[in-house]
Motif scaffolding. Sequence first.
Motif, PDB file in Angstrom:
ATOM      1  N   VAL A 177       0.623   3.549  -9.731  1.00 49.37           N
ATOM      2  CA  VAL A 177       2.082   3.656  -9.584  1.00 49.37           C
ATOM      3  C   VAL A 177       2.738   2.301  -9.353  1.00 49.37           C
ATOM      4  O   VAL A 177       3.965   2.193  -9.360  1.00 49.37           O
ATOM      5  CB  VAL A 177       2.463   4.634  -8.458  1.00 49.37           C
ATOM      6  N   GLY A 178       1.945   1.241  -9.162  1.00 46.52           N
ATOM      7  CA  GLY A 178       2.496  -0.092  -8.959  1.00 46.52           C
ATOM      8  C   GLY A 178       1.427  -1.141  -9.175  1.00 46.52           C
ATOM      9  O   GLY A 178       0.244  -0.892  -8.887  1.00 46.52           O
ATOM     10  N   VAL A 179       1.830  -2.320  -9.701  1.00 47.38           N
ATOM     11  CA  VAL A 179       0.858  -3.367 -10.030  1.00 47.38           C
ATOM     12  C   VAL A 179       1.387  -4.744  -9.639  1.00 47.38           C
ATOM     13  O   VAL A 179       2.576  -4.916  -9.353  1.00 47.38           O
ATOM     14  CB  VAL A 179       0.517  -3.373 -11.536  1.00 47.38           C
ATOM     15  N   SER A 180       0.491  -5.714  -9.692  1.00 50.59           N
ATOM     16  CA  SER A 180       0.856  -7.118  -9.517  1.00 50.59           C
ATOM     17  C   SER A 180       1.625  -7.618 -10.733  1.00 50.59           C
ATOM     18  O   SER A 180       1.378  -7.180 -11.859  1.00 50.59           O
ATOM     19  CB  SER A 180      -0.413  -7.949  -9.333  1.00 50.59           C
ATOM     20  N   GLY A 181       2.508  -8.557 -10.504  1.00 49.72           N
ATOM     21  CA  GLY A 181       3.238  -9.174 -11.605  1.00 49.72           C
ATOM     22  C   GLY A 181       2.347  -9.975 -12.529  1.00 49.72           C
ATOM     23  O   GLY A 181       2.757 -10.321 -13.639  1.00 49.72           O
ATOM     24  N   TYR A 182       1.130 -10.269 -12.097  1.00 55.18           N
ATOM     25  CA  TYR A 182       0.189 -11.011 -12.929  1.00 55.18           C
ATOM     26  C   TYR A 182      -0.656 -10.096 -13.810  1.00 55.18           C
ATOM     27  O   TYR A 182      -1.508 -10.580 -14.563  1.00 55.18           O
ATOM     28  CB  TYR A 182      -0.735 -11.867 -12.060  1.00 55.18           C
ATOM     29  N   SER A 183      -0.454  -8.802 -13.720  1.00 54.78           N
ATOM     30  CA  SER A 183      -1.252  -7.867 -14.515  1.00 54.78           C
ATOM     31  C   SER A 183      -0.820  -7.922 -15.978  1.00 54.78           C
ATOM     32  O   SER A 183       0.335  -7.655 -16.297  1.00 54.78           O
ATOM     33  CB  SER A 183      -1.084  -6.444 -13.981  1.00 54.78           C
TER      34      SER A 183
ATOM     35  N   VAL B 285       5.155  -4.883  -8.192  1.00 58.64           N
ATOM     36  CA  VAL B 285       5.509  -4.823  -6.772  1.00 58.64           C
ATOM     37  C   VAL B 285       5.025  -6.040  -5.981  1.00 58.64           C
ATOM     38  O   VAL B 285       5.277  -6.136  -4.781  1.00 58.64           O
ATOM     39  CB  VAL B 285       4.943  -3.541  -6.118  1.00 58.64           C
ATOM     40  N   SER B 286       4.324  -6.980  -6.648  1.00 55.83           N
ATOM     41  CA  SER B 286       3.787  -8.117  -5.899  1.00 55.83           C
ATOM     42  C   SER B 286       3.554  -9.302  -6.809  1.00 55.83           C
ATOM     43  O   SER B 286       3.533  -9.169  -8.038  1.00 55.83           O
ATOM     44  CB  SER B 286       2.451  -7.739  -5.231  1.00 55.83           C
ATOM     45  N   ALA B 287       3.379 -10.454  -6.170  1.00 51.33           N
ATOM     46  CA  ALA B 287       2.837 -11.625  -6.851  1.00 51.33           C
ATOM     47  C   ALA B 287       1.357 -11.649  -6.475  1.00 51.33           C
ATOM     48  O   ALA B 287       0.685 -10.639  -6.612  1.00 51.33           O
ATOM     49  CB  ALA B 287       3.576 -12.882  -6.423  1.00 51.33           C
ATOM     50  N   PHE B 288       0.854 -12.771  -5.962  1.00 53.40           N
ATOM     51  CA  PHE B 288      -0.535 -12.763  -5.495  1.00 53.40           C
ATOM     52  C   PHE B 288      -0.588 -12.852  -3.977  1.00 53.40           C
ATOM     53  O   PHE B 288      -1.233 -12.042  -3.321  1.00 53.40           O
ATOM     54  CB  PHE B 288      -1.332 -13.903  -6.123  1.00 53.40           C
ATOM     55  N   THR B 289       0.128 -13.812  -3.408  1.00 53.71           N
ATOM     56  CA  THR B 289       0.105 -13.953  -1.954  1.00 53.71           C
ATOM     57  C   THR B 289       1.349 -13.372  -1.296  1.00 53.71           C
ATOM     58  O   THR B 289       1.543 -13.517  -0.098  1.00 53.71           O
ATOM     59  CB  THR B 289      -0.038 -15.433  -1.556  1.00 53.71           C
ATOM     60  N   SER B 290       2.183 -12.713  -2.069  1.00 54.12           N
ATOM     61  CA  SER B 290       3.367 -12.061  -1.520  1.00 54.12           C
ATOM     62  C   SER B 290       3.562 -10.715  -2.197  1.00 54.12           C
ATOM     63  O   SER B 290       3.127 -10.506  -3.327  1.00 54.12           O
ATOM     64  CB  SER B 290       4.621 -12.930  -1.719  1.00 54.12           C
ATOM     65  N   ALA B 291       4.209  -9.802  -1.476  1.00 52.00           N
ATOM     66  CA  ALA B 291       4.419  -8.466  -2.018  1.00 52.00           C
ATOM     67  C   ALA B 291       5.714  -7.892  -1.467  1.00 52.00           C
ATOM     68  O   ALA B 291       6.160  -8.254  -0.373  1.00 52.00           O
ATOM     69  CB  ALA B 291       3.250  -7.551  -1.664  1.00 52.00           C
TER      70      ALA B 291
ATOM     71  N   PRO C 191      -7.716   9.627  -4.664  1.00 57.04           N
ATOM     72  CA  PRO C 191      -6.302   9.244  -4.559  1.00 57.04           C
ATOM     73  C   PRO C 191      -5.552   9.474  -5.866  1.00 57.04           C
ATOM     74  O   PRO C 191      -6.065   9.197  -6.944  1.00 57.04           O
ATOM     75  CB  PRO C 191      -6.367   7.753  -4.210  1.00 57.04           C
ATOM     76  N   GLU C 192      -4.350   9.998  -5.736  1.00 50.18           N
ATOM     77  CA  GLU C 192      -3.530  10.293  -6.914  1.00 50.18           C
ATOM     78  C   GLU C 192      -2.497   9.216  -7.201  1.00 50.18           C
ATOM     79  O   GLU C 192      -2.021   9.093  -8.332  1.00 50.18           O
ATOM     80  CB  GLU C 192      -2.841  11.641  -6.731  1.00 50.18           C
ATOM     81  N   ARG C 193      -2.124   8.457  -6.168  1.00 48.77           N
ATOM     82  CA  ARG C 193      -1.106   7.408  -6.322  1.00 48.77           C
ATOM     83  C   ARG C 193      -1.683   6.096  -5.793  1.00 48.77           C
ATOM     84  O   ARG C 193      -1.882   5.939  -4.586  1.00 48.77           O
ATOM     85  CB  ARG C 193       0.183   7.784  -5.577  1.00 48.77           C
ATOM     86  N   ILE C 194      -1.948   5.169  -6.719  1.00 51.20           N
ATOM     87  CA  ILE C 194      -2.630   3.922  -6.370  1.00 51.20           C
ATOM     88  C   ILE C 194      -1.758   2.725  -6.727  1.00 51.20           C
ATOM     89  O   ILE C 194      -1.183   2.669  -7.816  1.00 51.20           O
ATOM     90  CB  ILE C 194      -3.975   3.800  -7.119  1.00 51.20           C
ATOM     91  N   VAL C 195      -1.684   1.763  -5.831  1.00 50.89           N
ATOM     92  CA  VAL C 195      -1.041   0.475  -6.089  1.00 50.89           C
ATOM     93  C   VAL C 195      -2.127  -0.591  -6.144  1.00 50.89           C
ATOM     94  O   VAL C 195      -2.969  -0.673  -5.248  1.00 50.89           O
ATOM     95  CB  VAL C 195      -0.004   0.128  -5.000  1.00 50.89           C
TER      96      VAL C 195
ATOM     97  N   LEU D  49       6.874   3.861  -3.016  1.00 48.74           N
ATOM     98  CA  LEU D  49       6.043   4.521  -4.028  1.00 48.74           C
ATOM     99  C   LEU D  49       5.108   5.567  -3.425  1.00 48.74           C
ATOM    100  O   LEU D  49       4.438   6.292  -4.152  1.00 48.74           O
ATOM    101  CB  LEU D  49       5.219   3.475  -4.784  1.00 48.74           C
ATOM    102  N   GLU D  50       5.044   5.616  -2.085  1.00 47.87           N
ATOM    103  CA  GLU D  50       4.217   6.582  -1.360  1.00 47.87           C
ATOM    104  C   GLU D  50       2.767   6.604  -1.862  1.00 47.87           C
ATOM    105  O   GLU D  50       2.228   7.641  -2.259  1.00 47.87           O
ATOM    106  CB  GLU D  50       4.826   7.985  -1.443  1.00 47.87           C
ATOM    107  N   PRO D  51       2.102   5.444  -1.852  1.00 49.48           N
ATOM    108  CA  PRO D  51       0.728   5.395  -2.375  1.00 49.48           C
ATOM    109  C   PRO D  51      -0.267   6.085  -1.450  1.00 49.48           C
ATOM    110  O   PRO D  51      -0.131   6.043  -0.222  1.00 49.48           O
ATOM    111  CB  PRO D  51       0.457   3.888  -2.452  1.00 49.48           C
ATOM    112  N   ASP D  52      -1.269   6.701  -2.066  1.00 52.63           N
ATOM    113  CA  ASP D  52      -2.404   7.197  -1.295  1.00 52.63           C
ATOM    114  C   ASP D  52      -3.348   6.058  -0.960  1.00 52.63           C
ATOM    115  O   ASP D  52      -4.092   6.125   0.023  1.00 52.63           O
ATOM    116  CB  ASP D  52      -3.184   8.238  -2.119  1.00 52.63           C
ATOM    117  N   LEU D  53      -3.333   5.025  -1.802  1.00 48.36           N
ATOM    118  CA  LEU D  53      -4.261   3.914  -1.646  1.00 48.36           C
ATOM    119  C   LEU D  53      -3.664   2.657  -2.249  1.00 48.36           C
ATOM    120  O   LEU D  53      -3.070   2.703  -3.329  1.00 48.36           O
ATOM    121  CB  LEU D  53      -5.588   4.235  -2.348  1.00 48.36           C
ATOM    122  N   VAL D  54      -3.844   1.511  -1.556  1.00 44.25           N
ATOM    123  CA  VAL D  54      -3.474   0.203  -2.097  1.00 44.25           C
ATOM    124  C   VAL D  54      -4.751  -0.637  -2.200  1.00 44.25           C
ATOM    125  O   VAL D  54      -5.538  -0.708  -1.255  1.00 44.25           O
ATOM    126  CB  VAL D  54      -2.437  -0.518  -1.219  1.00 44.25           C
TER     127      VAL D  54
END
Length: 263
Positions: A30-36, A49-55, A6-10, A63-68
């Motif tokens: 291409v995207g991460v949790s706010g806790y990172s 792009v997210s908290a822990f229990t919400s996104a 995968p080239e684009r990972i969240v 972001l057109e991810p190949d994988l989350v």
Amino acid sequence: MKTFPPERIVCLTEETVETIYLLGEEDRIVGVSGYSVRPSRVRREKPRVSAFTSADIPKILALEPDLVLTFSDLQADIAAELIRAGIAVVAYNQRDIAGILAMIRHLGATIGQATKAEALASQYEERLAEVAANAEGQPRPVVYFEEWDDPMISGIKWVSELIEVAGGRETFPKQAKSGAARDRIVSSDEVIAAAPEVIIASWCGKKVRPEKIAARPGWDTIPAVRDGHIVEIKSPLILQPGPAALTDGLDAILAALNHDQKV
């Protein structure tokens, strides 16, 4: 996945973010949790792009991810929504040291870096073995780890295992085997009866107040309280089941037990 590797990972939790950075493949994220927060530069390099229990599902889809990458049943609803939207999702659920090492190896293979991931995981295994060997024959203080204060929640399995590796004795080993926090709730009387010699607290993002712990009714009889051995470990170091726990988290436990080993 649309492409492999995968080239684009969240990444919706921190441990996969840190692992990918350690493998030198951060350009894929291409995207991460706010806790990172590890490494520190992630907060200025990657959109949150997210908290822990919400996104923010629309933001993730844009972001057109190949994988989350997700973690645990607590993100199951997020994962389901993304799957329904046609996104490839991998959900990890590691709850012990073996699971953390397996996650690193699996994630490395998933992004086409199995050799690097094997080297990283092997490095951690060697370090854990070294620390455990150095603790052999030393006094093993009883350690109470508190993940939350109200209700009081004792440590999860990877924390319990790291305490044992570092040379401590876990106060509640039976509860530590339970992944769910509700199954690790302990009473004040149980902690008093266990008489821990060291108290380590990490209140999942909330600042620990040692004076509040010491002031609990009856806790003045606990050796750790009497001797002032109440230590905070910041939650990003120990409550993320990934590289942080095996490195800086383990170091912090060693320091709490009055050892001087360093990673």
